[in-house]
Design an enzyme around this catalytic site. Structure first.
Site, PDB file in Angstrom:
ATOM      1  N   LYS A   1      -1.945 -12.909   2.358  1.00 55.51           N
ATOM      2  CA  LYS A   1      -1.050 -11.471   1.910  1.00 55.51           C
ATOM      3  C   LYS A   1      -1.781 -11.271   0.522  1.00 55.51           C
ATOM      4  O   LYS A   1      -1.756 -10.138   0.277  1.00 55.51           O
ATOM      5  CB  LYS A   1       0.391 -11.775   1.385  1.00 55.51           C
ATOM      6  CG  LYS A   1       1.246 -11.037   0.780  1.00 55.51           C
ATOM      7  CD  LYS A   1       1.516  -9.596   1.586  1.00 55.51           C
ATOM      8  CE  LYS A   1       1.574  -8.587   0.579  1.00 55.51           C
ATOM      9  NZ  LYS A   1       2.259  -7.331   1.407  1.00 55.51           N
TER      10      LYS A   1
ATOM     11  N   CYS B   1       2.087  -3.153  -5.138  1.00 53.42           N
ATOM     12  CA  CYS B   1       1.490  -4.300  -4.464  1.00 53.42           C
ATOM     13  C   CYS B   1       0.278  -4.284  -4.914  1.00 53.42           C
ATOM     14  O   CYS B   1      -0.133  -5.492  -5.505  1.00 53.42           O
ATOM     15  CB  CYS B   1       1.453  -3.727  -2.967  1.00 53.42           C
ATOM     16  SG  CYS B   1       3.143  -3.551  -2.294  1.00 53.42           S
TER      17      CYS B   1
HETATM   18  N1  SAJ Z   1      -6.194   4.062  -3.773  1.00 50.63           N
HETATM   19  C1  SAJ Z   1      -7.546   4.289  -4.324  1.00 50.63           C
HETATM   20  N2  SAJ Z   1      -8.387   4.364  -3.454  1.00 50.63           N
HETATM   21  C2  SAJ Z   1      -8.310   4.000  -2.104  1.00 50.63           C
HETATM   22  C3  SAJ Z   1      -7.167   3.570  -1.532  1.00 50.63           C
HETATM   23  C4  SAJ Z   1      -6.327   3.532  -2.481  1.00 50.63           C
HETATM   24  O1  SAJ Z   1      -7.644   4.798  -5.596  1.00 50.63           O
HETATM   25  O2  SAJ Z   1      -9.536   4.153  -1.496  1.00 50.63           O
HETATM   26  C5  SAJ Z   1      -5.017   3.967  -4.519  1.00 50.63           C
HETATM   27  C6  SAJ Z   1      -3.930   4.807  -4.120  1.00 50.63           C
HETATM   28  O3  SAJ Z   1      -3.971   6.257  -4.510  1.00 50.63           O
HETATM   29  C7  SAJ Z   1      -2.722   3.987  -4.638  1.00 50.63           C
HETATM   30  C8  SAJ Z   1      -3.167   2.629  -4.740  1.00 50.63           C
HETATM   31  O4  SAJ Z   1      -4.461   2.691  -4.427  1.00 50.63           O
HETATM   32  O5  SAJ Z   1      -2.554   4.500  -6.278  1.00 50.63           O
HETATM   33  C9  SAJ Z   1      -2.278   1.927  -3.507  1.00 50.63           C
HETATM   34  O6  SAJ Z   1      -2.055   2.694  -2.362  1.00 50.63           O
HETATM   35  P1  SAJ Z   1      -2.267   2.260  -0.679  1.00 50.63           P
HETATM   36  O7  SAJ Z   1      -1.740   3.193   0.056  1.00 50.63           O
HETATM   37  O8  SAJ Z   1      -3.513   1.700  -0.780  1.00 50.63           O
HETATM   38  O9  SAJ Z   1      -1.392   0.730  -0.933  1.00 50.63           O
HETATM   39  P2  SAJ Z   1       0.373   0.621  -0.952  1.00 50.63           P
HETATM   40  O10 SAJ Z   1       0.402  -0.106  -2.125  1.00 50.63           O
HETATM   41  O11 SAJ Z   1       1.051   1.572  -0.627  1.00 50.63           O
HETATM   42  O12 SAJ Z   1       0.480  -0.492   0.204  1.00 50.63           O
HETATM   43  C10 SAJ Z   1      -0.286  -1.676   0.207  1.00 50.63           C
HETATM   44  C11 SAJ Z   1      -0.986  -2.083   1.624  1.00 50.63           C
HETATM   45  N3  SAJ Z   1      -1.887  -3.034   1.477  1.00 50.63           N
HETATM   46  C12 SAJ Z   1      -3.032  -2.659   2.300  1.00 50.63           C
HETATM   47  O13 SAJ Z   1      -3.502  -1.614   2.572  1.00 50.63           O
HETATM   48  C13 SAJ Z   1      -4.070  -3.812   2.177  1.00 50.63           C
HETATM   49  C14 SAJ Z   1       0.112  -2.300   2.483  1.00 50.63           C
HETATM   50  O14 SAJ Z   1      -0.132  -2.664   3.698  1.00 50.63           O
HETATM   51  C15 SAJ Z   1       1.109  -3.450   1.890  1.00 50.63           C
HETATM   52  O15 SAJ Z   1       2.308  -4.096   2.714  1.00 50.63           O
HETATM   53  C16 SAJ Z   1       1.474  -3.111   0.736  1.00 50.63           C
HETATM   54  O16 SAJ Z   1       0.517  -2.938  -0.199  1.00 50.63           O
HETATM   55  C17 SAJ Z   1       2.353  -4.275   0.126  1.00 50.63           C
HETATM   56  O17 SAJ Z   1       3.748  -4.300   0.284  1.00 50.63           O
HETATM   57  O18 SAJ Z   1       1.746  -5.204  -0.175  1.00 50.63           O
END
Ligand code: SAJ
Length: 417
Positions: free
Chosen positions: A202, A256
């Protein structure tokens, strides 16, 4: 079979509702009276597509009830928060308390499942010693496992059902019991392992993303000095069949990805150097964006800046750990006059509704979140009211060429030209 879910937040409540919809008698336990009052009426206090309807149905048919304390049950699922403290250490108080409160109620043949994201060895080192006080033989008379969720906020119900899952038991019997239970609604594959491996899976899933975002952010900064466009580099590099560069941006938000890597660092600080550096790189992005604003405007003091977007990612209302909060704070500290506009976040919706009024006299428009609504912005109207025609796009979302043709000084994060 009776299931008790402790902690009715973003994960606990959807999980409780899913089990209830499959016919289990589920009791949701929470310490927040607002959550319980709402739930008694079949209502919820968080925003998640499809969840209000599902909860209403299972509360109405009596399958989901709620309480402020656990009682006897066949299965106990712990979904409480595991926040990170100011010194970047996991605060495991709520997990320990939840385990304590169920000790008087566990009986032979029961199972205790930890869903909360936790540092490696939480099940073995923290939960098991507490549950041993029940007098039951762990793994034989009381099954214990870690079953972390992997769902994306905004698509929780769909992902709960369809994503694969890793289940880590303290022994094989525990893992198999839990797989059988989750099979009731999980259509994806369920892989069995030990508890500590599941905890690490995780954390590494989110750390993988954090490290890759840090790499993209570093590329953005390097590209600016080289006079090239990082977004082009990413698009073209990703044509390679085994490359998946992530996207740069103003920082990493949410509860997360910006948190979980610290749980690994805490366990092995001298070895987790890449993970630590990635956290620092991403946490440094708000400051980097603010310094870009300063360069564009020749200083920040007295400048009027409109920040578009407050949430941590597009098309959601969730502002937890949003990098935009840090950016706004830093801009204000430097003396800028900042207005935030966001159609999804109630507090900033009014400013968005009146954007063409709000933007009067502004020197810079900073796009921090790529909500779909921002595709519809009328820049000719904005150009008429703004005092300085400056746009900083941190998401490669706006039509830079059109903006330049309209006379804007359009600057794209990660592009040196
Ligand atoms: N972000 C970037 N660049 C990217 C991707 C994301 O700057 O290429 C930023 C986003 O703008 C945002 C942050 O990262 O601020 C996180 O957003 P996200 O959509 O990537 O993830 P979360 O936090 O909404 O959800 C994550 C997910 N994990 C993964 O994709 C590995 C989700 O599957 C998990 O269940 C969740 O964390 C959790 O609960 O742990």
């Amino acid at each position: 079979m009776k299931i008790t879910v402790i902690g009715l937040g973003y994960i606990g409540l959807p999980t409780a509702a899913m089990f209830a919809s499959k016919g289990f008698s589920v009791t949701g336990v929470d310490v927040n009276p607002k959550v319980l009052e709402a739930l008694k009426k079949g209502e919820i206090i968080i925003e998640e597509p499809g969840l209000p309807e599902l909860v209403r149905d299972v509360v109405q048919n009596g399958k989901l009830t709620c309480a402020d304390k656990p009682s006897e049950s066949d299965v106990f699922i712990i979904c409480v928060p595991t926040p990170v403290s100011a010194d970047k250490k996991a605060d495991m108080r709520f997990v320990a308390e939840a385990a304590q409160t169920i000790v008087p109620f566990v009986r032979e043949g029961n199972a205790v499942i930890l869903e909360s994201t936790s540092p490696p060895k939480t099940v073995e080192g923290l939960m098991c010693p507490i549950l041993e006080k029940s007098g039951l033989i762990l793994g034989e008379e009381l099954y214990i496992a870690h079953s972390p969720e992997r769902v994306l906020p905004g698509s929780i119900l769909r992902e709960l059902e369809n994503n694969s899952r890793v289940v880590g038991g303290i022994n094989k019997k525990s893992a198999e019991f839990v797989r059988h239970l989750y099979r009731s609604f999980v259509k994806g594959e369920i892989f069995l392992t030990d508890a500590t491996t599941a905890e690490m899976c995780k954390l590494m899933e989110n750390t993988y993303r954090d490290v890759n975002i840090a790499l993209a952010n570093e590329l953005a900064k390097i590209s600016e000095t080289l006079g090239i466009n990082a977004w082009d580099v990413i698009e073209l590099s990703n044509k390679h069949p085994r490359v998946n560069l992530h996207q740069p941006g103003p920082g990493v938000g949410g509860h997360c990805i910006a948190v979980d890597p610290w749980f690994i660092i805490e366990k092995a600080p001298s070895m987790a150097s890449l993970i630590n550096l990635s956290r620092e790189t991403n946490d440094g992005m708000p400051g980097y964006v603010v310094s870009k604003c300063g360069k564009m405007l020749g200083g920040l003091s007295g400048r009027k800046i409109i920040v578009l977007g407050a949430s941590y990612k597009p098309d959601v209302d969730d502002v937890r750990e949003s990098p935009m909060k840090y950016i706004v704070g830093l801009l204000r500290e430097a003396g800028a006059e900042v207005t935030v506009a966001d159609p999804h976040v109630a507090k900033f919706a009014e400013a968005y509704k009146n954007l063409y009024e709000t933007a009067k006299g502004a020197h810079l428009l900073l796009l921090g979140v790529h909500h779909k609504e921002f595709k519809e912005l009328d820049f000719s109207l904005l150009s008429g009211v703004m005092a300085g025609k400056n746009v900083l796009d941190t998401r490669n979302f706006l039509d830079g060429r059109a903006l330049r043709e309209a006379g804007f000084n359009y600057v794209l994060l990660g592009a040196g030209k």
